[in-house]
Design an enzyme around this catalytic site. Structure first.
Site, mmCIF file in Angstrom:
data_model
loop_
_atom_site.group_PDB
_atom_site.id
_atom_site.type_symbol
_atom_site.label_atom_id
_atom_site.label_comp_id
_atom_site.label_asym_id
_atom_site.label_seq_id
_atom_site.Cartn_x
_atom_site.Cartn_y
_atom_site.Cartn_z
ATOM 1 N N LEU A 3 6.860 31.041 26.455
ATOM 2 C CA LEU A 3 7.304 32.200 25.687
ATOM 3 C C LEU A 3 8.020 31.778 24.406
ATOM 4 O O LEU A 3 8.658 32.597 23.741
ATOM 5 C CB LEU A 3 8.247 33.066 26.539
ATOM 6 C CG LEU A 3 7.612 33.706 27.774
ATOM 7 C CD1 LEU A 3 8.679 34.335 28.653
ATOM 8 C CD2 LEU A 3 6.572 34.749 27.374
ATOM 9 N N PRO A 32 8.422 29.941 33.044
ATOM 10 C CA PRO A 32 7.548 30.255 31.905
ATOM 11 C C PRO A 32 8.203 30.178 30.530
ATOM 12 O O PRO A 32 7.550 30.482 29.525
ATOM 13 C CB PRO A 32 7.150 31.708 32.201
ATOM 14 C CG PRO A 32 8.390 32.280 32.821
ATOM 15 C CD PRO A 32 8.989 31.154 33.648
ATOM 16 N N GLU A 33 9.475 29.772 30.459
ATOM 17 C CA GLU A 33 10.206 29.906 29.200
ATOM 18 C C GLU A 33 9.518 29.227 28.017
ATOM 19 O O GLU A 33 9.414 29.802 26.921
ATOM 20 C CB GLU A 33 11.631 29.362 29.368
ATOM 21 C CG GLU A 33 12.630 30.374 29.899
ATOM 22 C CD GLU A 33 12.462 30.679 31.374
ATOM 23 O OE1 GLU A 33 13.195 31.544 31.890
ATOM 24 O OE2 GLU A 33 11.594 30.068 32.033
ATOM 25 N N ILE A 34 9.073 27.989 28.191
ATOM 26 C CA ILE A 34 8.439 27.290 27.073
ATOM 27 C C ILE A 34 7.178 28.029 26.631
ATOM 28 O O ILE A 34 6.885 28.118 25.435
ATOM 29 C CB ILE A 34 8.158 25.822 27.434
ATOM 30 C CG1 ILE A 34 9.468 25.027 27.357
ATOM 31 C CG2 ILE A 34 7.103 25.209 26.510
ATOM 32 C CD1 ILE A 34 9.324 23.540 27.557
#
Length: 268
Positions: free
Chosen positions: A144, A140-142
């Site tokens: 966030l 999910p980093e992108i």
């Protein structure tokens, strides 16, 4: 200090299997800075262990890991750190994954429930991954407002190739099922629900029955060849993460996650 990580040695053929269990007992298993330190110390504790050939890393019954703990007080303190302090603190993640990748022993991850973000970064630093059929993976980093760091992109690239790596990382809301993860090459084996650890131990038994020195030397050779250019390819991912964490999009992404709403990114 709460102990999140336990180590059990002397299992399997000739006692050559060890189990490292990361379980915070909350069904989420988020990676707080202290959890990162304990998992790093666990990996390093095998440096002079000639009696262990295989290490199985497992999480809780409901999750391998939900990734970095956005609610942890120490983690949240990054928001007020100067750039130098932030860069030093951000080294906790890559230090963890490097410690597990560089272990002489063969490492196997047993994934139940969900494996998210930093949990994926840890899993792809291992030699093998066994995933329960009803489990899923998500990066999910992108979503966030961050980049995928901890040298994860080169490792994922080795496993899946460029298109699948982009798909997994850029489509941040996409859940990767066990069937997709197996088809893409992200995991090596799919087990029945609740049986990922048992299947990982069975695989560990096969490895532990092999000559330990030959196994260790072969792992070293393969890793050196496969990861020779990883430092060159990802030497800036820590600084990219630090830079991204200063963006408005990052604040919006984390805020939306904590408030359970859809983010509105503006590219700034």
């Amino acid at each position: 200090m709460t102990q999140f990580v336990t180590i059990e040695k002397g299992l399997g053929p000739e006692g050559r299997i060890a189990v490292v269990r990361f379980d915070r007992g909350d069904g989420i298993n988020a990676l707080s800075p202290e959890a990162l330190r304990q998992l790093t110390d666990a990996a390093r504790s095998f440096e002079d262990d000639a009696e262990t050939s295989v290490v199985v890393l497992t999480g809780g019954a409901k999750s391998f890991s939900a990734g970095f703990d956005l609610r942890d007080p120490e983690g949240k303190s990054r928001q007020t750190m100067d750039l130098g302090a932030l860069r030093r603190h951000l080294k906790l993640g890559p230090r963890l994954t490097r410690a597990w990748q560089e272990m002489e022993q063969i490492t196997i991850g047993a994934i139940e429930g969900f494996c998210v973000g930093g949990g994926v970064a840890l899993a792809v630093a291992l030699d093998f991954r066994v995933m329960a059929r009803d489990a899923h993976i998500r990066v999910p980093e992108i979503g966030l407002g961050m980049n995928m760091s901890w040298q994860s992109v080169p490792r994922m690239l080795h496993l899946m190739g460029p298109a699948r790596t982009k798909q997994a990382v850029i489509l941040a809301d996409q859940r990767i099922s066990s069937a997709e993860a197996y088809e893409w090459g992200l995991v090596e084996e799919v087990a029945d629900p609740g049986k990922a650890f048992d299947s990982a131990m069975a695989l560990a038994g096969k490895v532990a029955a092999q000559p330990p020195i030959s196994v260790a030397m072969t792992k070293l050779t393969v890793n050196r060849l496969a990861h020779a250019l990883d430092d060159l390819a990802s030497h800036m991912d820590l600084d990219q993460f630090a830079l991204a964490s200063l963006s408005e999009d990052h604040k919006e992404g984390v805020g939306a996650f904590l408030e359970r709403r859809k983010p509105r990114f503006r590219g700034r």
